[in-house]
Design a protein around this motif. Structure first.
Motif, mmCIF file in Angstrom:
data_model
loop_
_atom_site.group_PDB
_atom_site.id
_atom_site.type_symbol
_atom_site.label_atom_id
_atom_site.label_comp_id
_atom_site.label_asym_id
_atom_site.label_seq_id
_atom_site.Cartn_x
_atom_site.Cartn_y
_atom_site.Cartn_z
ATOM 1 N N GLU A 26 1.668 10.381 3.425
ATOM 2 C CA GLU A 26 1.470 11.610 2.665
ATOM 3 C C GLU A 26 2.274 12.756 3.289
ATOM 4 O O GLU A 26 2.918 13.538 2.585
ATOM 5 N N HIS A 27 2.268 12.816 4.600
ATOM 6 C CA HIS A 27 3.066 13.819 5.313
ATOM 7 C C HIS A 27 4.560 13.607 5.008
ATOM 8 O O HIS A 27 5.302 14.538 4.711
ATOM 9 N N GLU A 69 0.832 -1.209 0.000
ATOM 10 C CA GLU A 69 0.000 0.000 0.000
ATOM 11 C C GLU A 69 0.873 1.268 0.000
ATOM 12 O O GLU A 69 0.538 2.272 -0.631
ATOM 13 N N SER A 127 4.236 4.771 7.686
ATOM 14 C CA SER A 127 2.991 3.999 7.776
ATOM 15 C C SER A 127 1.994 4.605 6.801
ATOM 16 O O SER A 127 2.221 5.696 6.274
ATOM 17 N N LYS A 128 0.888 3.895 6.592
ATOM 18 C CA LYS A 128 -0.072 4.465 5.655
ATOM 19 C C LYS A 128 -0.699 5.737 6.213
ATOM 20 O O LYS A 128 -1.174 6.574 5.474
ATOM 21 N N GLU A 129 -0.659 5.882 7.541
ATOM 22 C CA GLU A 129 -1.197 7.105 8.146
ATOM 23 C C GLU A 129 -0.298 8.315 7.877
ATOM 24 O O GLU A 129 -0.775 9.425 7.746
ATOM 25 N N ASN A 130 1.004 8.099 7.834
ATOM 26 C CA ASN A 130 1.883 9.278 7.707
ATOM 27 C C ASN A 130 2.598 9.381 6.355
ATOM 28 O O ASN A 130 3.411 10.273 6.162
ATOM 29 N N GLY A 180 6.478 0.308 11.560
ATOM 30 C CA GLY A 180 6.207 0.809 10.218
ATOM 31 C C GLY A 180 7.071 0.149 9.160
ATOM 32 O O GLY A 180 7.873 -0.737 9.429
ATOM 33 N N ARG A 220 0.595 4.138 -2.756
ATOM 34 C CA ARG A 220 0.349 5.543 -2.396
ATOM 35 C C ARG A 220 1.466 6.442 -2.923
ATOM 36 O O ARG A 220 1.204 7.543 -3.407
#
Ligand code: FES
Length: 84
Positions: A70-71, A19, A65-68, A52, A23
Motif C-alpha cells: 500500500e505504501h 495477493e 511485500s504485502k506489508e509494504n 519480496g 491488493r
C-alpha cells in the motif's frame, strides 16, 4: 498509461504475488484509476534472489511485500501518475 507488471514466476508466487495482484487491483479500483493503469502478470523477471515479489512500473524494477504494497502504491504509483 502506466504499466505495472507483477512477477508470477514460481519464486514470486511463493512469496505472495497473487495477493500482491489482488491488493493492487483493489487499490486501483478504490482510487478510480483503472483507465490509467495496465496491470499485468509476467514470468520470472530474473530477480528471484531479492526479498519480496518482483514488480515493474514501466521499465523500472522494484520488490514489494504485502506489508509494504500500500505504501508502494501511494509513493510510486499515485505520485508518478499525478506527475504524468
Ligand atoms: S520468480 Fe519472480 S523474479 Fe523470479
Amino acid at each position: 498509461m502506466m504499466k505495472i507488471t507483477v512477477c508470477i514466476g514460481s519464486a514470486c508466487h511463493l512469496k505472495g504475488s497473487r495477493e500482491i495482484v489482488e491488493r493492487l487491483q483493489a487499490l486501483i479500483i478504490k482510487q478510480n484509476i483503472a483507465d490509467h493503469i495496465e496491470l499485468k502478470g509476467t514470468f520470472c523477471l530474473g530477480n528471484c534472489a531479492k526479498e519480496g515479489v518482483s514488480i515493474m512500473i514501466d521499465d523500472q524494477y522494484f520488490n514489494v511485500s504485502k506489508e509494504n504494497i500500500e505504501h508502494f502504491f501511494n509513493e510510486e504509483v499515485l505520485i508518478r501518475l499525478k506527475a504524468q
